[in-house]
Design an enzyme around this catalytic site. Structure first.
Site, short mmCIF file in Angstrom:
data_model
loop_
_atom_site.label_atom_id
_atom_site.label_comp_id
_atom_site.label_asym_id
_atom_site.label_seq_id
_atom_site.Cartn_x
_atom_site.Cartn_y
_atom_site.Cartn_z
CB SER A 149 -0.92 0.02 1.23
OG SER A 149 -0.17 0.14 2.41
N GLY A 151 2.23 2.94 -2.21
CA GLY A 151 3.37 2.97 -3.11
C GLY A 151 4.59 2.20 -2.65
CD GLU A 257 -5.49 4.27 -6.63
OE1 GLU A 257 -4.58 5.03 -7.03
OE2 GLU A 257 -5.29 3.33 -5.84
CD GLU A 270 -2.88 -0.39 -7.46
OE1 GLU A 270 -1.87 -1.06 -7.70
OE2 GLU A 270 -2.99 0.35 -6.47
CG ASP A 277 -3.91 7.08 0.01
OD1 ASP A 277 -4.66 7.08 -0.99
OD2 ASP A 277 -2.73 6.64 -0.03
CB THR A 278 -6.63 10.22 -3.00
OG1 THR A 278 -7.66 9.28 -3.33
CG2 THR A 278 -5.29 9.67 -3.46
NE ARG A 356 -0.73 9.02 4.02
CZ ARG A 356 -0.92 8.03 3.14
NH1 ARG A 356 -0.42 8.11 1.93
NH2 ARG A 356 -1.61 6.96 3.47
#
Length: 387
Positions: A149, A151, A257, A270, A277-278, A356
């Site tokens: 996840s 990236g 996505e 995906e 998260d976005t 993050r």
């Protein structure tokens, strides 16, 4: 009052827990380390390795939840079928969790079973098969672990001498114990979006206004809502999202996505069977319900009649630069002093480079340019730091 067993207790789980607490639900937060963000606001917590099926069985038996809500990929998801047989509702479904926790299953479902438009792809289980797959796909291409996840483990490779490094990086970034990667054709897209899709037990499938986002190293840096796109492309994305979520079944919110090319159209990329998260851009009150509230209401079969855009908004991540114990986000007064801005600090007990630690939120009227609102969020995020 329902009891939720939240598997994964990061920032997305924390916001889901807050939404649940606001309507008097019970949440037990689970993760592999103590004091994870969701644990700080939950009714109880457990610390286990969620890839240990026996440990997972024990806490399910201990807490007897009404709902199991996965937030991460590193879970022994095949146990979910047993839990469903016991009468426990897995969100959105055991099938959905198993398919979407593994890129192989969800990509084959989308491309082969549903015939959705995707990038060309191959799988590899060794450096040798990776090299062969790249010959077939061609360079440049993207290498991803089957389970990861944000990236982690993802590389864009352009030359042959990058292949071995990408293989090793993919294995390091993999969640779970699978030694396998997906090799994807590099799509020349103009932009990418997340289409938050809400499936309901007692209502229609709904779509949130599309969310645009910018990524670095496979992880999002800013997101904004609404994304500016052609109606025809949005309709295509909605059709694809409806098909794949219907095939997987269950109720909840899905982060679907897509890559969008003005010349070649929309590509399915995906899917996550949970808040995305976005979608933290929705914490700027861009919608009548944020993505966490929508997830909760759909799970509880509380009817959602519509999702409406209330204002344009954006999020930008606050990243750590080093390994720290008990990190603090400093400089928040600079954001607080700005109009039409806000922030969230996740409260993670340890930082590491590019982890993050929070988000900056900005917003404005619906008529304003959302990418400019995102740029303002990015500039504000650069004014704070983690120490």
């Amino acid at each position: 009052m329902a009891k939720f067993l939240l598997l994964g207790s990061g920032e997305l789980g924390k916001e889901f827990t807050i939404a649940a607490q606001r309507i008097a639900q019970t949440v037990i937060a689970v993760d592999s380390y103590k004091n994870a963000p969701a644990m700080q606001v939950a009714d109880g917590f457990e610390v286990i390795n969620m890839l240990d099926g026996d440990a997972l069985d024990k806490i399910v038996a201990k807490h007897q939840p009404d709902f199991i809500v996965p937030e991460v990929e590193s879970i022994r998801t095949e146990r979910f079928y047993d839990y469903e047989k016991q009468g426990i509702k897995v969100v959105p479904s055991a099938k959905a969790a198993n398919y979407t926790m593994n890129r192989k299953a969800i990509r084959d479902l989308a491309a082969k079973d549903l015939n959705l438009k995707t990038a060309g792809y191959r799988y590899a289980t060794s450096l040798e098969t990776l090299q062969q797959s790249i010959k077939e796909i061609g360079l440049p291409c993207v290498i991803k672990p089957l389970m990861s996840s944000s990236g982690k483990g993802q590389s864009l490779i352009k030359t042959q001498d990058q292949i071995e490094k990408a293989w090793n990086y993919a294995l390091e970034g993999s969640r779970g114990d699978l030694v396998e990667v997906i090799v994807e054709e590099f799509i020349k897209f103009d932009y990418e979006i997340t289409l938050l899709t809400v499936t309901q037990n007692n209502g229609n499938t709904l779509f949130c206004p599309a969310i645009g986002h910018r990524q670095e190293d496979g992880d999002y840096r800013e997101s904004w809502q609404p994304a500016t796109m052609k109606d025809a492309h949005l309709e295509t994305a909605q059709k694809m999202a409806a098909e794949v979520t219907q095939a997987l079944g269950g109720a909840g919110i899905w982060g679907v996505e897509f890559f969008v090319s003005e010349e070649n159209g929309v590509y399915f990329s995906e899917l996550s069977p949970r808040p995305h998260d976005t979608g933290m851009a929705t914490l700027a009150n861009t919608q009548n319900f944020n993505e966490f509230e929508l997830h909760l209401r759909a799970i509880l079969s509380l009817p959602i009649s519509e999702v409406t855009l209330e204002r344009a908004g954006a999020s930008a991540v606050i990243l750590a630069k080093e390994h720290l114990d008990h990190p603090e986000v400093k400089g928040l007064e600079k954001i607080a002093a700005e109009e039409k801005s806000d922030f969230r600090v996740f409260g993670k007990p340890i930082s590491r480079p590019n982890r993050r630690m929070g988000v900056v939120l900005t917003y404005d009227e619906k008529t304003k340019n959302p990418e400019e609102i995102a740029q303002r969020a990015k500039e504000l995020a650069s004014k704070v730091y983690v120490e």
